[in-house]
Write a protein that holds these residues in place. Structure first.
Motif, PDB file in Angstrom:
ATOM      1  N   ALA A  16      16.279   4.212   8.536  1.00  0.00           N
ATOM      2  CA  ALA A  16      16.860   3.570   7.353  1.00  0.00           C
ATOM      3  C   ALA A  16      16.322   2.146   7.198  1.00  0.00           C
ATOM      4  N   GLU A  17      16.168   1.451   8.323  1.00  0.00           N
ATOM      5  CA  GLU A  17      15.622   0.093   8.283  1.00  0.00           C
ATOM      6  C   GLU A  17      14.170   0.111   7.787  1.00  0.00           C
ATOM      7  N   MET A  18      13.386   1.077   8.282  1.00  0.00           N
ATOM      8  CA  MET A  18      11.991   1.193   7.853  1.00  0.00           C
ATOM      9  C   MET A  18      11.914   1.487   6.354  1.00  0.00           C
ATOM     10  N   LEU A  19      12.766   2.361   5.884  1.00  0.00           N
ATOM     11  CA  LEU A  19      12.807   2.691   4.459  1.00  0.00           C
ATOM     12  C   LEU A  19      13.160   1.451   3.636  1.00  0.00           C
ATOM     13  N   LYS A  20      14.125   0.683   4.117  1.00  0.00           N
ATOM     14  CA  LYS A  20      14.519  -0.546   3.427  1.00  0.00           C
ATOM     15  C   LYS A  20      13.348  -1.540   3.365  1.00  0.00           C
ATOM     16  N   ILE A  21      12.626  -1.681   4.479  1.00  0.00           N
ATOM     17  CA  ILE A  21      11.481  -2.602   4.522  1.00  0.00           C
ATOM     18  C   ILE A  21      10.411  -2.149   3.538  1.00  0.00           C
ATOM     19  N   LEU A  22      10.105  -0.867   3.541  1.00  0.00           N
ATOM     20  CA  LEU A  22       9.057  -0.354   2.635  1.00  0.00           C
ATOM     21  C   LEU A  22       9.440  -0.517   1.177  1.00  0.00           C
ATOM     22  N   ARG A  23      10.710  -0.401   0.866  1.00  0.00           N
ATOM     23  CA  ARG A  23      11.164  -0.548  -0.509  1.00  0.00           C
ATOM     24  C   ARG A  23      11.279  -2.016  -0.939  1.00  0.00           C
ATOM     25  N   LYS A  51       0.817  -1.207   0.000  1.00  0.00           N
ATOM     26  CA  LYS A  51       0.000   0.000   0.000  1.00  0.00           C
ATOM     27  C   LYS A  51       0.857   1.266   0.000  1.00  0.00           C
ATOM     28  N   ILE A  52       1.961   1.240   0.733  1.00  0.00           N
ATOM     29  CA  ILE A  52       2.828   2.418   0.845  1.00  0.00           C
ATOM     30  C   ILE A  52       3.941   2.283  -0.191  1.00  0.00           C
ATOM     31  N   ASN A  53       3.657   2.719  -1.391  1.00  0.00           N
ATOM     32  CA  ASN A  53       4.596   2.565  -2.488  1.00  0.00           C
ATOM     33  C   ASN A  53       4.969   3.934  -3.032  1.00  0.00           C
ATOM     34  N   SER A  54       6.248   4.129  -3.280  1.00  0.00           N
ATOM     35  CA  SER A  54       6.725   5.415  -3.790  1.00  0.00           C
ATOM     36  C   SER A  54       7.925   5.201  -4.700  1.00  0.00           C
ATOM     37  N   ASN A  55       8.116   6.130  -5.610  1.00  0.00           N
ATOM     38  CA  ASN A  55       9.298   6.100  -6.476  1.00  0.00           C
ATOM     39  C   ASN A  55      10.426   6.952  -5.914  1.00  0.00           C
ATOM     40  N   TYR A  56      10.244   7.475  -4.724  1.00  0.00           N
ATOM     41  CA  TYR A  56      11.247   8.322  -4.084  1.00  0.00           C
ATOM     42  C   TYR A  56      12.565   7.553  -3.945  1.00  0.00           C
ATOM     43  N   LYS A  57      13.673   8.162  -4.347  1.00  0.00           N
ATOM     44  CA  LYS A  57      14.974   7.484  -4.340  1.00  0.00           C
ATOM     45  C   LYS A  57      15.907   7.939  -3.224  1.00  0.00           C
ATOM     46  N   GLY A  58      15.523   8.974  -2.482  1.00  0.00           N
ATOM     47  CA  GLY A  58      16.382   9.520  -1.432  1.00  0.00           C
ATOM     48  C   GLY A  58      16.471   8.623  -0.210  1.00  0.00           C
ATOM     49  N   SER A  95      15.486   9.670   3.052  1.00  0.00           N
ATOM     50  CA  SER A  95      14.656  10.166   4.144  1.00  0.00           C
ATOM     51  C   SER A  95      13.333   9.402   4.204  1.00  0.00           C
ATOM     52  N   ILE A  96      13.059   8.795   5.353  1.00  0.00           N
ATOM     53  CA  ILE A  96      11.795   8.079   5.523  1.00  0.00           C
ATOM     54  C   ILE A  96      10.629   9.058   5.490  1.00  0.00           C
ATOM     55  N   VAL A  97      10.830  10.252   6.045  1.00  0.00           N
ATOM     56  CA  VAL A  97       9.766  11.261   6.046  1.00  0.00           C
ATOM     57  C   VAL A  97       9.411  11.645   4.610  1.00  0.00           C
ATOM     58  N   ASP A  98      10.418  11.901   3.794  1.00  0.00           N
ATOM     59  CA  ASP A  98      10.163  12.267   2.397  1.00  0.00           C
ATOM     60  C   ASP A  98       9.547  11.092   1.621  1.00  0.00           C
ATOM     61  N   TYR A  99       9.979   9.893   1.915  1.00  0.00           N
ATOM     62  CA  TYR A  99       9.402   8.714   1.261  1.00  0.00           C
ATOM     63  C   TYR A  99       7.912   8.621   1.569  1.00  0.00           C
ATOM     64  N   LEU A 100       7.573   8.754   2.854  1.00  0.00           N
ATOM     65  CA  LEU A 100       6.170   8.666   3.253  1.00  0.00           C
ATOM     66  C   LEU A 100       5.335   9.795   2.645  1.00  0.00           C
ATOM     67  N   LYS A 101       5.906  11.008   2.639  1.00  0.00           N
ATOM     68  CA  LYS A 101       5.188  12.142   2.039  1.00  0.00           C
ATOM     69  C   LYS A 101       4.951  11.895   0.551  1.00  0.00           C
ATOM     70  N   SER A 102       5.944  11.360  -0.146  1.00  0.00           N
ATOM     71  CA  SER A 102       5.788  11.104  -1.583  1.00  0.00           C
ATOM     72  C   SER A 102       4.761  10.002  -1.849  1.00  0.00           C
ATOM     73  N   ALA A 103       4.534   9.130  -0.838  1.00  0.00           N
ATOM     74  CA  ALA A 103       3.523   8.076  -0.954  1.00  0.00           C
ATOM     75  C   ALA A 103       2.176   8.553  -0.396  1.00  0.00           C
ATOM     76  N   LYS A 104       2.106   9.848  -0.072  1.00  0.00           N
ATOM     77  CA  LYS A 104       0.884  10.464   0.473  1.00  0.00           C
ATOM     78  C   LYS A 104       0.439   9.782   1.779  1.00  0.00           C
ATOM     79  N   GLN A 105       1.427   9.529   2.636  1.00  0.00           N
ATOM     80  CA  GLN A 105       1.188   8.918   3.940  1.00  0.00           C
ATOM     81  C   GLN A 105       1.620   9.888   5.040  1.00  0.00           C
ATOM     82  N   PRO A 106       0.984   9.824   6.209  1.00  0.00           N
ATOM     83  CA  PRO A 106       1.409  10.688   7.324  1.00  0.00           C
ATOM     84  C   PRO A 106       2.828  10.327   7.750  1.00  0.00           C
ATOM     85  N   SER A 107       3.608  11.339   8.143  1.00  0.00           N
ATOM     86  CA  SER A 107       5.030  11.085   8.417  1.00  0.00           C
ATOM     87  C   SER A 107       5.508  11.593   9.776  1.00  0.00           C
TER      88      SER A 107
END
Length: 176
Positions: free
Chosen positions: A165-172, A119-126, A128-140
């Motif tokens: 970083a671990e959370m970002l890795k899991i989401l990706r 559900k939380i999918n984004s093309n964000y390549k950076g 930052s978990i906050v920026d990843y979540l924002k790009s996926a239109k999720q609360p951060s």
């Protein structure tokens, strides 16, 4: 809160074991009681019960595992899951039932985790978990990330760079 983490740790450990040992994830219990294992009578009742096994279900079962007043509940769970032919509430049967329920809980948690990751999918390549979540239109916010970490089975999230970083890795990982 401490008990919640203990059960989640048990669930994750049980899931890991079920992935390593093919029979560990099944509802069959250890060899001493295998002759009493049966299949349940109604698959829809069984499926409904399996879907309802969450943290609170496991906690209630474990808190009342030695309470004779809850024998009928344990017997009903055992029969619905098809774990025992004749559940009589012996120590081995209680252990087998609790093990089966914890295994189902772990599997349910993994399904929830994988669904959430999809559900939380984004093309964000950076990075930052906050920026990843924002790009996926999720609360951060920190509060939202802490709740997300629990759903992703990350224990004791405090928002450190390593945890983010671990959370970002899991989401990706797309659940892989």
């Amino acid at each position: 809160m401490k008990n919640k983490n203990i059960f989640k740790t048990l669930a994750v450990s049980t899931l890991a074991l079920s992935l390593l040992v093919p029979t560990a994830g099944s509802l069959h219990v250890h060899a001493a009681t295998a002759k009493n294992v049966v299949t349940s009578s109604s698959s829809s009742e069984r499926d409904k019960l399996i879907k309802s096994i969450d943290y609170n279900f496991v906690q209630d079962l474990m808190e009342n595992i030695n309470d004779p007043a809850h024998f009928k509940d344990r017997k009903n769970i055992a029969e619905t899951l098809g774990v025992y032919k004749n559940y009589t509430d012996t120590k081995d049967q209680k252990f087998g039932l609790s093990r089966s329920v914890r295994t189902i809980y772990a599997q349910n948690q993994q399904i929830i985790k994988n669904d959430l990751i999809q559900k939380i999918n984004s093309n964000y390549k950076g990075s930052s978990i906050v920026d990843y979540l924002k790009s996926a239109k999720q609360p951060s916010s920190f509060k939202d990330r802490k709740q997300l970490a629990e759903k992703l089975l990350m224990m004791d999230y405090s928002g450190t760079a390593k945890q983010n970083a671990e959370m970002l890795k899991i989401l990706r990982s797309n659940g892989k």
